[in-house]
Design a protein around this motif. Structure first.
Motif, PDB file in Angstrom:
ATOM      1  N   TRP A 201       0.842  -1.189   0.000  1.00  0.00           N
ATOM      2  CA  TRP A 201       0.000   0.000   0.000  1.00  0.00           C
ATOM      3  C   TRP A 201       0.875   1.236   0.000  1.00  0.00           C
ATOM      4  O   TRP A 201       2.012   1.194   0.459  1.00  0.00           O
ATOM      5  CB  TRP A 201      -0.863   0.046   1.258  1.00  0.00           C
ATOM      6  CG  TRP A 201      -1.752  -1.137   1.468  1.00  0.00           C
ATOM      7  CD1 TRP A 201      -1.393  -2.320   2.047  1.00  0.00           C
ATOM      8  CD2 TRP A 201      -3.136  -1.253   1.130  1.00  0.00           C
ATOM      9  NE1 TRP A 201      -2.477  -3.163   2.083  1.00  0.00           N
ATOM     10  CE2 TRP A 201      -3.562  -2.535   1.531  1.00  0.00           C
ATOM     11  CE3 TRP A 201      -4.054  -0.405   0.532  1.00  0.00           C
ATOM     12  CZ2 TRP A 201      -4.863  -2.983   1.355  1.00  0.00           C
ATOM     13  CZ3 TRP A 201      -5.354  -0.853   0.357  1.00  0.00           C
ATOM     14  CH2 TRP A 201      -5.747  -2.133   0.759  1.00  0.00           C
TER      15      TRP A 201
ATOM     16  N   LEU B 139      -3.703   0.762  -2.872  1.00  0.00           N
ATOM     17  CA  LEU B 139      -2.735  -0.222  -3.351  1.00  0.00           C
ATOM     18  C   LEU B 139      -1.801   0.439  -4.360  1.00  0.00           C
ATOM     19  O   LEU B 139      -2.227   1.235  -5.185  1.00  0.00           O
ATOM     20  CB  LEU B 139      -3.467  -1.392  -4.007  1.00  0.00           C
ATOM     21  CG  LEU B 139      -4.206  -2.328  -3.044  1.00  0.00           C
ATOM     22  CD1 LEU B 139      -5.146  -3.238  -3.822  1.00  0.00           C
ATOM     23  CD2 LEU B 139      -3.239  -3.152  -2.236  1.00  0.00           C
TER      24      LEU B 139
ATOM     25  N   ASN C  44      -3.933  -6.305   7.190  1.00  0.00           N
ATOM     26  CA  ASN C  44      -4.437  -5.456   6.105  1.00  0.00           C
ATOM     27  C   ASN C  44      -3.889  -5.987   4.785  1.00  0.00           C
ATOM     28  O   ASN C  44      -3.150  -5.312   4.075  1.00  0.00           O
ATOM     29  CB  ASN C  44      -3.996  -4.003   6.332  1.00  0.00           C
ATOM     30  CG  ASN C  44      -4.584  -3.072   5.302  1.00  0.00           C
ATOM     31  OD1 ASN C  44      -5.702  -3.282   4.853  1.00  0.00           O
ATOM     32  ND2 ASN C  44      -3.816  -2.061   4.918  1.00  0.00           N
ATOM     33  N   PRO C  45      -4.233  -7.250   4.474  1.00  0.00           N
ATOM     34  CA  PRO C  45      -3.573  -7.918   3.351  1.00  0.00           C
ATOM     35  C   PRO C  45      -3.826  -7.239   2.012  1.00  0.00           C
ATOM     36  O   PRO C  45      -4.969  -6.977   1.638  1.00  0.00           O
ATOM     37  CB  PRO C  45      -4.159  -9.330   3.370  1.00  0.00           C
ATOM     38  CG  PRO C  45      -5.414  -9.237   4.159  1.00  0.00           C
ATOM     39  CD  PRO C  45      -5.221  -8.115   5.123  1.00  0.00           C
ATOM     40  N   ALA C  46      -2.743  -6.958   1.296  1.00  0.00           N
ATOM     41  CA  ALA C  46      -2.856  -6.321  -0.013  1.00  0.00           C
ATOM     42  C   ALA C  46      -3.366  -7.315  -1.049  1.00  0.00           C
ATOM     43  O   ALA C  46      -4.047  -6.928  -1.996  1.00  0.00           O
ATOM     44  CB  ALA C  46      -1.500  -5.762  -0.440  1.00  0.00           C
TER      45      ALA C  46
ATOM     46  N   VAL D 294      -5.625  -9.711  -0.630  1.00  0.00           N
ATOM     47  CA  VAL D 294      -7.088  -9.787  -0.520  1.00  0.00           C
ATOM     48  C   VAL D 294      -7.709  -8.592  -1.220  1.00  0.00           C
ATOM     49  O   VAL D 294      -8.653  -8.721  -2.001  1.00  0.00           O
ATOM     50  CB  VAL D 294      -7.515  -9.828   0.965  1.00  0.00           C
ATOM     51  CG1 VAL D 294      -9.027  -9.821   1.073  1.00  0.00           C
ATOM     52  CG2 VAL D 294      -6.940 -11.041   1.666  1.00  0.00           C
ATOM     53  N   ALA D 295      -7.139  -7.417  -0.933  1.00  0.00           N
ATOM     54  CA  ALA D 295      -7.708  -6.190  -1.477  1.00  0.00           C
ATOM     55  C   ALA D 295      -7.582  -6.133  -2.995  1.00  0.00           C
ATOM     56  O   ALA D 295      -8.388  -5.502  -3.661  1.00  0.00           O
ATOM     57  CB  ALA D 295      -7.015  -4.984  -0.862  1.00  0.00           C
ATOM     58  N   SER D 296      -6.559  -6.806  -3.536  1.00  0.00           N
ATOM     59  CA  SER D 296      -6.298  -6.656  -4.965  1.00  0.00           C
ATOM     60  C   SER D 296      -7.062  -7.648  -5.821  1.00  0.00           C
ATOM     61  O   SER D 296      -7.104  -7.494  -7.033  1.00  0.00           O
ATOM     62  CB  SER D 296      -4.807  -6.829  -5.231  1.00  0.00           C
ATOM     63  OG  SER D 296      -4.472  -8.200  -5.092  1.00  0.00           O
TER      64      SER D 296
END
Lengths: 515, 246
Positions: free
Chosen positions: A66, A75, A189-191, A193-195
Motif C-alpha cells: 500500500w 494499493l 491489512n492484506p494487499a 485480498v484487497a487486490s
C-alpha cells in the motif's frame, strides 16, 4: 472494540542456522506439483542479498503493498482502478525468470547411456518445457554469498547507508550476514485480498489465516503484484494463484505448521494474539514513523478483563482466549517488545514478527588475539581489557552503535528505518546475555548487570523468562495452538438430527431397506 | 441444387443458432457449477510477458469495442440508423470500428505468433486454444472483409441482421433476407454461432465472470467458517436451513 484472534508467528533470527529444513518440509507437503515447482511458500534468504524473487523488496520494480495517498492508503500497483485497467496485461507482474526456471536432472542418463570414453552426465532439464537448459537461478542462489557484488550489493535495504558504511560491510574481515526465513505474513491489512478482482482471497475470521479459494480464482494475477512480500504465487499450470496456508489442516488438528515443526534451530514460535479490528484502517494509514507503534497498539492484552469481555461478546471461544494468554508470540511482540514486523512500511500490518539478530554485533575479539586485532578495521570492536565481553554498559551499547552490521540496515528491514527501535531490541538481547553470564559465570559486576538490564527496560525476572522461552522452551511452549472446535463447527454445517441413525460403520450409502 | 442450398441455409441459419444457444446455456451452467477449479482465464503472462502486451491489449480493447458495437446494433437498431442518417457520422462510426477491427487482427496475430514460437507458452496451450484462436482469426478476417467490401455494414446490420436475430430469439426464425446475403457474411455469422457454442468448453468462460463486482465490494474480505456468536446465543433457534458458507 472489535476483538478478533490472529494466529501470529515470531522468528528468532539469532537462532536461524540457514539449513532450509523448513523450506524442504513445506515443499514436500504442498508445492511438489506441476506448476508449483518454482514456488517456495517458505524460503530462507541470506541477508544482505537480493532474495527470492530477485529484489522482491524493491517496490519501485514490483509495485507491491500500500502507499499513502492524501491521508488514506491505496494499493500501489493494483486496486480498483489500476487492477481493472491492467487486467489484460499487468505491467508489474513478475515473470518466472524473476524467480527461477524450475529444473531437474536427467538422472537416468547416468545409468542408461551407452558405454563411451566420456563420463555420462545428468543434464539439467526445464520442468516447464522439458528441454535441456542452463541453470541461471535457484530459490536460494545467493545462499551465504553476503559479500558478492551480484547479490549483497544489490540488496534494496542498502538505501540510506553511506558509501563508506556499505564498503565497510563488504570487507572480507568484516563481512557478516544472517538468514531471513520468510513465509506468508497473514497480514491484518492484506494487499492480496484487497487486490483480487474476483474476490477469491479472504482472511479467515477465526484465526486470521489468509487463503485463496481455488474455485473462485480466475487468474487475474493481481495478488502476485499486490503482495509486497511476493508470497502469492501464480501456478502457471493450473491457472490459479496459490500461497502459504499456514498448514491450516495441521493447525486445526493441533499440529504446528510443517515449517515450524521441522525447524532445527527452534527459531519459530506460533500463538494467538488478540487484536482490535476497528483500528486496522487507522494503523495501516498512520505516518511511516509510527507504523510499528500503531500496529503494536492494536494488539490487546489477553489478561485485561475488558478485552476478555469484549472477546467473549465477539464470539471468540474461551479456549482461544486462554491460548492467547499463553501465547509465546504475545510475549515476544508485546510484553517484551523484542520482535518487529518485516518491512512495516508496506502497510499490510504483517503478523509475522522477527527478533533481529544480535550475532553479527557480538562478534569481536578479545585481547588474546592482539595480533589479529591490530589488522582489523578500526570501526570493528576490539576489546582491550581482559573481558571476553566488554562489561561497561557504555562500551556495550557502543558495540551496538558501531555494529559490523549498520543499524540503518536492520532498521530498513524491521522498523521502516527507525534505528532507535532496532537498537532497543538489540539492547534487550544483549542485556539478557549479560544477565545469563552473571548467573552462570558470575564474573560481571552486579551493578553493571543491573544497569544493563534497566537501560534495556528489563528486570532480572523478565530476562530469565526471555532466556527460558528463547533457549529452553519445549514444543508446547513454542507452539500454543488454539483448538479449532470442529465439533461445534460441524453443527453449523449440518443438523445432527439429519444424519442420526443414517450412517454406521462401513456404510457410504444410507443403510436403507432394498427395493 | 437450390434444395441443397436451402438445406444448408436452414441448418446454418436456423438449426445452428438454436444448437449453439442451447449448448451455451446448458454448458455454461454445467461448467460453472461442476468444474469450478478449471474455471479460469488461464493467463500465460507469468511465462511470457512482453510479447503478450502487444497481443493481449490490442486484441481485448478491439474485441470489447466490436462486441459492444454488435450488441448496440442488435439491441437498438433504430438508434444506429438514426446515427447513420448523417454521412459524416456514418463514416466516423465505420472508420472507428474498422480501426478497432485492425487492432483485433494485429493483437490476434501477435497472440498466435507467440503461441506458436514461445516454447514455454506452447506447453500451456491446449487444442481448444488453437481452435478458439483459429475461429477468432476467421471472425476478424471475415469481419474486416465484410466491412471493407459490403458498405455500410453498420446500416444493413441494423436493417437486415437485427430483424433476423430478433426472429431467432422470438422462436420464429425468418431467414429470407439473410439467405440472400453474400457467403462471406454468412461465414461470419456461422463463425459467431460456433464461438458462442464453444464458450463453455474453453477459456472464453472468463468473459462470463468479468469481475465487475470488484468496483463496489469492500477491499478486505473476512470469511467466518461458523458463526460463533450465533452458537453462543442460547436464544438462537435450531434451523434446518444450512448456512451460506456450507
Amino acid at each position: 472494540m472489535d476483538v478478533r484472534a490472529q494466529i501470529s508467528m515470531v522468528f528468532h533470527l539469532d537462532k536461524c542456522i540457514g539449513c532450509h529444513t523448513c523450506s524442504i518440509a513445506c515443499k514436500n507437503i504442498w508445492t511438489d506439483r506441476k506448476g508449483a515447482e518454482y514456488m517456495w511458500w517458505n524460503n530462507v534468504e541470506t541477508k544482505p542479498g537480493t532474495g527470492y524473487p530477485t529484489k522482491w523488496e524493491d517496490q519501485d520494480i514490483y509495485k507491491g503493498g500500500w502507499e499513502k495517498q492524501n491521508g488514506s492508503i491505496e494499493l500501489k500497483g493494483a486496486g480498483r482502478k489500476k487492477g481493472l485497467l491492467n487486467i489484460f496485461h499487468n505491467p508489474n507482474l513478475p515473470v518466472i525468470d524473476d524467480y527461477y526456471e524450475p529444473f531437474t536432472y536427467r538422472y537416468l542418463d547416468l545409468i542408461e547411456s551407452p558405454a563411451s570414453d566420456d563420463q555420462p552426465t545428468a543434464r539439467p532439464v526445464s520442468l516447464i518445457t522439458g528441454k535441456p537448459i542452463d541453470i541461471k537461478m535457484g530459490p536460494n542462489w545467493d545462499d551465504d554469498l553476503s559479500g558478492t557484488p551480484d547479490y549483497a550489493r544489490k540488496d534494496p535495504n542498502m538505501q540510506g547507508l553511506s558509501a563508506a558504511e556499505q564498503e565497510a560491510m563488504f570487507q572480507l574481515e568484516r563481512m557478516a550476514f544472517f538468514y531471513l526465513p520468510r513465509i506468508c505474513n497473514h497480514c491484518l491489512n492484506p494487499a492480496c485480498v484487497a487486490s483480487c478482482p474476483s474476490g477469491a482471497i479472504y482472511k479467515r475470521g477465526e484465526d486470521g489465516v489468509v487463503l485463496i479459494n481455488q474455485q473462485v480464482c480466475r487468474a487475474w494475477r493481481m495478488c502476485v503484484t499486490a503482495c509486497p512480500y511476493k508470497k502469492s504465487y501464480y501456478n502457471w499450470h493450473t491457472g490459479k494463484s496459490e500461497k502459504c496456508i499456514l498448514c491450516y489442516p495441521r493447525l486445526e488438528s493441533g499440529y504446528a505448521p510443517a515449517c515450524m515443526h521441522s525447524c532445527v534451530g527452534r527459531i519459530r514460535y506460533l500463538g494467538v494474539i488478540l487484536y482490535d479490528a476497528d483500528r486496522i484502517e487507522a494503523a495501516a494509514s498512520s505516518e511511516t514513523e509510527s507504523l510499528v507503534d500503531s500496529q503494536l497498539n492494536m494488539l490487546l492484552d489477553p489478561f485485561d478483563p475488558q478485552v476478555i469481555q469484549a472477546a467473549k461478546e465477539n464470539g471468540v471461544p474461551d479456549s482461544t482466549i486462554k491460548a492467547a494468554q499463553y501465547s509465546p508470540t504475545y510475549k515476544f511482540v508485546k510484553k517484551w517488545g523484542m520482535a518487529l514486523p518485516l518491512h512495516p512500511e508496506f502497510r499490510t500490518l504483517p503478523m509475522l514478527f522477527y527478533v533481529p539478530p544480535l550475532l553479527p554485533v557480538m562478534a569481536s575479539l578479545s585481547n588474546q588475539d592482539l595480533e589479529q586485532g591490530e589488522k582489523m578495521d578500526p570501526i570493528a570492536k576490539f576489546w582491550k581489557d581482559d573481558w571476553l565481553y566488554d562489561t561497561s554498559t557504555e562500551g556495550l551499547w557502543g558495540t551496538i552503535d558501531q555494529a559490523r552490521f549498520p543499524l540503518k540496515y536492520m532498521a530498513n528491514l524491521f522498523s521502516a528505518g527507525d534505528e532507535e527501535k532496532v537498537k532497543l531490541v538489540l539492547k534487550k538481547l544483549m542485556a539478557v546475555r549479560i544477565h545469563r553470564r552473571d548467573v552462570t559465570v558470575g564474573d560481571i559486576p552486579r551493578e553493571k548487570v543491573q544497569q544493563a538490564l534497566s537501560e534495556a527496560g528489563l528486570d532480572a525476572e523478565t530476562a530469565e523468562e526471555v532466556y527460558q522461552l528463547t533457549s529452553l522452551a519445549k514444543f508446547d511452549e513454542r507452539f500454543v495452538i488454539p483448538p479449532a472446535h470442529r465439533e461445534q463447527a460441524i453443527e453449523m454445517l449440518e443438523f445432527t438430527g439429519d444424519t442420526k441413525g443414517s450412517v454406521g460403520f462401513g456404510f457410504k450409502e444410507k443403510p436403507q431397506r432394498g427395493l | 441444387m437450390d434444395a441443397f442450398f436451402n438445406a444448408l441455409n436452414n441448418f446454418f441459419l436456423i438449426g445452428l443458432p438454436y444448437i449453439a444457444l442451447f449448448v451455451f446455456l446448458i454448458g455454461s451452467v454445467w461448467r460453472y457449477t461442476s468444474t469450478r477449479f478449471k474455471y479460469s482465464s488461464l493467463s500465460s503472462q507469468f511465462l511470457e510477458g512482453r510479447q503478450l502486451f502487444w497481443g493481449s491489449v490490442p486484441f481485448h480493447m478491439g474485441i470489447l469495442f466490436l462486441f459492444f458495437g454488435h450488441l448496440t446494433a442488435f439491441l437498438i437498431p433504430r438508434g444506429v440508423l438514426l446515427w447513420n442518417n448523417h454521412p459524416a457520422r456514418l463514416i466516423v462510426l465505420e472508420v472507428t470500428a474498422f480501426i478497432f477491427g485492425i487492432a483485433v487482427l494485429a493483437g490476434l496475430a501477435n497472440l498466435i505468433y507467440r503461441r506458436l514460437t514461445n516454447p514455454r507458452v506452447a506447453v500451456v496451450t491446449s487444442r481448444m486454444d488453437y481452435a478458439i484462436l483459429s475461429l477468432l482469426l476467421l471472425q476478424v478476417v471475415t469481419g474486416l472483409w465484410v466491412a471493407y467490401s459490403f458498405r455500410w455494414g453498420s446500416s444493413w446490420f441494423a436493417s437486415v441482421l437485427t430483424p433476423y436475430l430478433w426472429s431467432v430469439f422470438a422462436l420464429q426464425p425468418d431467414i429470407t433476407a439473410v439467405s440472400a446475403l453474400p457467403w462471406v457474411v454468412k461465414l461470419h455469422i456461422v463463425g459467431a454461432y460456433l464461438t458462442v457454442l464453444l464458450i463453455p468448453f474453453s477459456r472464453l468462460v472468463h468473459f462470463l465472470v468479468v469481475p465487475l463486482d470488484y468496483i463496489w465490494r469492500p477491499y478486505q474480505q473476512v470469511v467466518w467458517y461458523w458463526q460463533r456468536k450465533e452458537v453462543r446465543r442460547s436464544g438462537t433457534p435450531w434451523s434446518l436451513k444450512r448456512p451460506l458458507n456450507n
